[in-house]
Motif scaffolding. Sequence first.
Motif, short mmCIF file in Angstrom:
data_model
loop_
_atom_site.label_atom_id
_atom_site.label_comp_id
_atom_site.label_asym_id
_atom_site.label_seq_id
_atom_site.Cartn_x
_atom_site.Cartn_y
_atom_site.Cartn_z
N GLN A 127 0.85 -1.18 0.00
CA GLN A 127 0.00 0.00 0.00
C GLN A 127 0.89 1.24 0.00
OE1 GLN A 127 -3.60 0.03 0.11
NE2 GLN A 127 -3.22 2.15 -0.46
N VAL A 128 0.52 2.25 -0.77
CA VAL A 128 1.23 3.53 -0.78
C VAL A 128 0.42 4.54 0.02
CG1 VAL A 128 2.11 5.43 -2.20
CG2 VAL A 128 2.28 3.07 -3.03
N ILE A 129 1.10 5.26 0.90
CA ILE A 129 0.42 6.30 1.68
C ILE A 129 1.10 7.64 1.44
CG2 ILE A 129 -0.32 4.67 3.45
CD1 ILE A 129 1.87 5.88 5.28
N GLY A 130 0.29 8.70 1.49
CA GLY A 130 0.82 10.04 1.25
C GLY A 130 0.97 10.87 2.51
N SER A 131 0.46 10.38 3.64
CA SER A 131 0.58 11.09 4.90
C SER A 131 0.36 10.11 6.04
CB SER A 131 -0.45 12.23 5.00
OG SER A 131 -1.76 11.70 5.04
N VAL A 132 0.73 10.51 7.25
CA VAL A 132 0.54 9.66 8.41
C VAL A 132 -0.94 9.36 8.62
CG1 VAL A 132 0.76 9.58 10.92
CG2 VAL A 132 2.68 10.36 9.55
N SER A 133 -1.80 10.30 8.32
CA SER A 133 -3.24 10.09 8.52
C SER A 133 -3.78 8.96 7.66
CB SER A 133 -4.01 11.38 8.24
OG SER A 133 -3.83 11.79 6.89
N ASP A 134 -3.10 8.65 6.56
CA ASP A 134 -3.55 7.55 5.69
C ASP A 134 -3.44 6.19 6.38
OD1 ASP A 134 -4.10 9.32 3.67
OD2 ASP A 134 -2.24 8.92 2.55
N LEU A 135 -2.64 6.11 7.44
CA LEU A 135 -2.49 4.84 8.15
C LEU A 135 -3.82 4.37 8.74
CD1 LEU A 135 0.90 5.44 10.01
CD2 LEU A 135 0.49 3.92 8.07
N LYS A 136 -4.72 5.29 9.01
CA LYS A 136 -6.02 4.93 9.59
C LYS A 136 -6.89 4.15 8.60
CE LYS A 136 -6.03 9.15 12.40
NZ LYS A 136 -6.74 10.43 12.67
N GLN A 137 -6.55 4.25 7.32
CA GLN A 137 -7.41 3.68 6.28
C GLN A 137 -6.89 2.36 5.72
OE1 GLN A 137 -8.06 6.72 3.30
NE2 GLN A 137 -8.11 8.34 4.84
N ILE A 138 -5.79 1.85 6.26
CA ILE A 138 -5.23 0.61 5.73
C ILE A 138 -5.14 -0.44 6.83
CG2 ILE A 138 -3.88 1.89 4.03
CD1 ILE A 138 -1.38 1.27 5.67
N GLU A 139 -5.02 -1.68 6.42
CA GLU A 139 -4.87 -2.80 7.35
C GLU A 139 -3.60 -3.55 6.97
OE1 GLU A 139 -8.33 -5.21 7.44
OE2 GLU A 139 -9.69 -3.56 7.98
N PRO A 140 -2.46 -3.12 7.52
CA PRO A 140 -1.17 -3.71 7.13
C PRO A 140 -1.07 -5.18 7.49
CG PRO A 140 -0.87 -1.65 8.33
CD PRO A 140 -2.31 -2.05 8.49
N VAL A 141 -0.28 -5.90 6.71
CA VAL A 141 0.09 -7.27 7.02
C VAL A 141 1.41 -7.22 7.77
CG1 VAL A 141 0.74 -9.49 6.06
CG2 VAL A 141 -1.10 -8.17 4.99
#
Length: 358
Positions: A127-141
Amino acid sequence: MNIGLTYDLRQDYLAAGFTMEQTAELDKPETIDGIENALTGLGFEVTRIGSARNLARLLDKGKRWDMVFNICEGMFGSGRESLVPCLLDYYQIPYVFSDPAVLALCLDKGRSKQIVRDMNLPTGWFQVIGSVSDLKQIEPVFPAFVKPAAEGTGKGIDQKSVVHDPWELLSVCTDLFTRFNQPLLIEEFLPGTEVTVGIVGSKDWAEPVATMELVFRDENIYSCSVKENYLEKVQYRLVLGDLKNQAEDLALKIWQGLGCMDGGRVDLRQDQNGCMTFIEVNPLAGLNPVHSDLPILSRLAGWSYDDLIKTIMDSALRRSGLKLPEKTGSWQKPDNRSLNPLPETESSPRSLVQQKCS
């Protein structure tokens, strides 16, 4: 035939105030000397051009070359490697290595992984994120691996890049956003053997040179620090047999699918099931005669540095409808078939990726 040589010399940028980390991808004088000597030995007349700024200045003055051997990495933005090819395309001057679109695509690790995934080739979760706030929208493995989305030479990568929980992920992402000010790639951590596959040629005539395993002495991440101190931190050895076939099958499909040309490397690592999985591709690979990965793996496979440069040039000239100078005479690539103990059958190597990783 006159060959222009474009490059970014690291010492020039250090003298201008850039840091060691910022200039990690740039070249040393011995790299430029090595390429020039190899080209001269092949019968070419070589003109040193230098940076994209020098190239633009000379083009504006009316200077021209039959072809340009381009290894300019650039300094700023995700399209920095494309600047020289763009200028040369505008002036209709042929050049060595991939075109602007391919260089920009491959430098953007997230987009190149999207295309490889769409080719139904193994990439792992990312997953590519553009800001720290994007971490709320992903579910990392987890464990996951975090790195800048558009850097090379291991910049921004170290042992902390492997994260095991959301808190580590947040900490590493915050640090990388501050240092690099660009999107980040979060991907599934691949725990197995890491290899790099050297490729020469373009389109249907592209072929692997060899596959080289990275054997880490202590750290298991191919960071900028490890690359700078490779003699103490990593051992290189050729991969043979089934693993070689699987890696080269996958690497060649990726190389051709992304449209890479003339020469470079594809980096792969085994996932937890032993499946070779795509990490990234480098269509503008380092060419230091001693310590760059592509010359190292070529040397292990029995190729001299001149052999490597000549094969790369042969591909570029073929694409452009040109030929090697007459003085080079007849020449054949080193025969490294004896390095592979397995016979070339219908089940090896071309169908191995589908068999083992589907």
